[in-house]
Enzyme design. Sequence first.
Site, PDB file in Angstrom:
ATOM      1  N   HIS A 195       0.848  -1.199   0.000  1.00 48.67           N
ATOM      2  CA  HIS A 195       0.000   0.000   0.000  1.00 48.67           C
ATOM      3  C   HIS A 195       0.878   1.242   0.000  1.00 48.67           C
ATOM      4  O   HIS A 195       1.973   1.253   0.566  1.00 48.67           O
ATOM      5  CB  HIS A 195      -0.974   0.010   1.191  1.00 48.67           C
ATOM      6  CG  HIS A 195      -0.349   0.055   2.549  1.00 48.67           C
ATOM      7  ND1 HIS A 195       0.034   1.225   3.166  1.00 48.67           N
ATOM      8  CD2 HIS A 195      -0.048  -0.929   3.428  1.00 48.67           C
ATOM      9  CE1 HIS A 195       0.542   0.959   4.365  1.00 48.67           C
ATOM     10  NE2 HIS A 195       0.505  -0.350   4.548  1.00 48.67           N
TER      11      HIS A 195
ATOM     12  N   ASP B 149      -0.478   4.395   0.820  1.00 52.69           N
ATOM     13  CA  ASP B 149      -0.909   5.377   1.803  1.00 52.69           C
ATOM     14  C   ASP B 149      -0.133   5.171   3.096  1.00 52.69           C
ATOM     15  O   ASP B 149       0.393   4.079   3.358  1.00 52.69           O
ATOM     16  CB  ASP B 149      -2.411   5.290   2.038  1.00 52.69           C
ATOM     17  CG  ASP B 149      -2.816   4.018   2.777  1.00 52.69           C
ATOM     18  OD1 ASP B 149      -2.517   2.927   2.246  1.00 52.69           O
ATOM     19  OD2 ASP B 149      -3.422   4.103   3.859  1.00 52.69           O
TER      20      ASP B 149
ATOM     21  N   GLU C 229      -5.149   1.636   3.207  1.00 52.80           N
ATOM     22  CA  GLU C 229      -4.996   0.564   4.194  1.00 52.80           C
ATOM     23  C   GLU C 229      -4.908   1.112   5.608  1.00 52.80           C
ATOM     24  O   GLU C 229      -5.503   0.552   6.541  1.00 52.80           O
ATOM     25  CB  GLU C 229      -3.749  -0.265   3.871  1.00 52.80           C
ATOM     26  CG  GLU C 229      -3.623  -1.552   4.666  1.00 52.80           C
ATOM     27  CD  GLU C 229      -2.963  -1.384   6.037  1.00 52.80           C
ATOM     28  OE1 GLU C 229      -3.148  -2.261   6.898  1.00 52.80           O
ATOM     29  OE2 GLU C 229      -2.287  -0.354   6.241  1.00 52.80           O
ATOM     30  N   GLU C 230      -4.194   2.216   5.784  1.00 52.11           N
ATOM     31  CA  GLU C 230      -3.985   2.737   7.137  1.00 52.11           C
ATOM     32  C   GLU C 230      -5.263   3.294   7.753  1.00 52.11           C
ATOM     33  O   GLU C 230      -5.377   3.379   8.978  1.00 52.11           O
ATOM     34  CB  GLU C 230      -2.912   3.836   7.115  1.00 52.11           C
ATOM     35  CG  GLU C 230      -1.527   3.373   6.680  1.00 52.11           C
ATOM     36  CD  GLU C 230      -0.845   2.426   7.658  1.00 52.11           C
ATOM     37  OE1 GLU C 230      -1.484   2.009   8.642  1.00 52.11           O
ATOM     38  OE2 GLU C 230       0.323   2.101   7.431  1.00 52.11           O
TER      39      GLU C 230
ATOM     40  N   HIS D 167       4.377   3.702  12.250  1.00 52.75           N
ATOM     41  CA  HIS D 167       3.297   4.472  12.858  1.00 52.75           C
ATOM     42  C   HIS D 167       3.806   5.484  13.877  1.00 52.75           C
ATOM     43  O   HIS D 167       3.010   6.277  14.397  1.00 52.75           O
ATOM     44  CB  HIS D 167       2.238   3.583  13.527  1.00 52.75           C
ATOM     45  CG  HIS D 167       1.446   2.752  12.565  1.00 52.75           C
ATOM     46  ND1 HIS D 167       0.183   2.270  12.852  1.00 52.75           N
ATOM     47  CD2 HIS D 167       1.726   2.308  11.319  1.00 52.75           C
ATOM     48  CE1 HIS D 167      -0.271   1.566  11.830  1.00 52.75           C
ATOM     49  NE2 HIS D 167       0.661   1.565  10.881  1.00 52.75           N
TER      50      HIS D 167
END
Length: 454
Positions: A90, A92, A156-157, A423
């Site tokens: 992904h 994003d 996805e996030e 993150h």
Amino acid sequence: MTSNPIAETVRSLMPRAKAELTELVAFESVADEAVAPRSECEGAANWVADALRAEGFQDVALLDTPDGSQSVYGVLPGPVDAPTVLLYAHYDVQPKLDESAWLSPPFELTERNGRWYGRGSADCKGGVVMHLLALRALKANGGVPVTVKVIVEGSEEQGTGGLERYAEQHPELLTSDAIVIGDAGNFRVGLPTVTATLRGMTMIRVGVETLEGNLHSGQFGGAAPDALAALIRILDSLRGPDGSTVIDGLPADSAWEGLQYPEEDFRRDAKVLPGVGLPGSGTVADRIWARPAVTVVGIDCHPVAGATPSIPSSARAQISLRVPPGQDSVEATKLLFAHIEKHTPWGARVTLEQVGQGQPFQADTSSPAYASMAEAMRIAYPGEEMQAAGMGGSIPLCNTLATLYPDTEILLIGLSEPEAQIHASNESVSPEELERLSVAEAHFLVNYARSKQV
């Protein structure tokens, strides 16, 4: 690393990989227009699409998914009768969070102490580059022996399920014999690892109202119901005295049988402050891979700056609940809602809203694809045997794919080992891991094609 043509090719391509990851990290591709403009996600999506076209992919398309994001898709045809392998990543990313905590600009790839720092460098723009490196190495050494489909997700996030709903509506699109999810990671740097389980997730918002408006805390405090105090009581009810997650009716005593996570290693990886204990019971592996875990990820109420001595009339919080394999996220959400309603004090008015959800996933590590990956990992990581570990995070798409394609083998690898700090501020990727995992993926495709010919 043992010398072989594929490994040598990947090594020679690493400067190009760094340059490409620099370009890709530069997009602030957070799939939330309240955080970053949509043009940043569009720029990243177009970058991926252009990269696929440059590698000879056909049918390259930007797929408009139901949540408003775009996923990038393409097909690289292989030999006649060759198996099909789907490669996932992904583009994003998570928001940069507190920019002042970054030692270098979050959207500028920066080399420091042998690692490359930048938001998305490991999760998961590095996964996009890993796939490209593996395919280029194969093309330079006899060709890609399988048909390759690539899908690169754009939300996805956020956990908003755009690609999941799109896949359900177009099930023929992602059909394949095996799927490599490039969004997991090694247990530690240098230890080749496949992820055997993923916890599912539900994300909810809780609002509490108690008064028509804020009140003077001197004139009314002591008898007037405080919305923030009520919210604090609700949130506290979600944990037991030892810090374990406690939601009425939700089992929280499962044990992890497999690779263990020594507490001293976890404390170091998580950067736990000296003297601060770890909440919960059981082993660390039990707590992060086999049991539910609740986290309060945000609270809205009066900020400290400019606070006045008044009683809050309303407050709200966002809660993340990770759901282990063997439990159902839909049922867990119902239990969480019921728990909150039961534990709301003073008859306060409570509103509950679900803002994201994904089911847990458990892979079949006895499948032929895992044997092919184990052999590939031995080549990429000489002297190490592939390990299977859990992952506390969620990739909701995995369960959707497993449901749509029950006969397809799904493997999870990636660059998000503990030092990557995904993150968090100062996310980074190990270039050595990028190189080794690209070699492993290339050899996996060779091994898998061979296994299907037998």
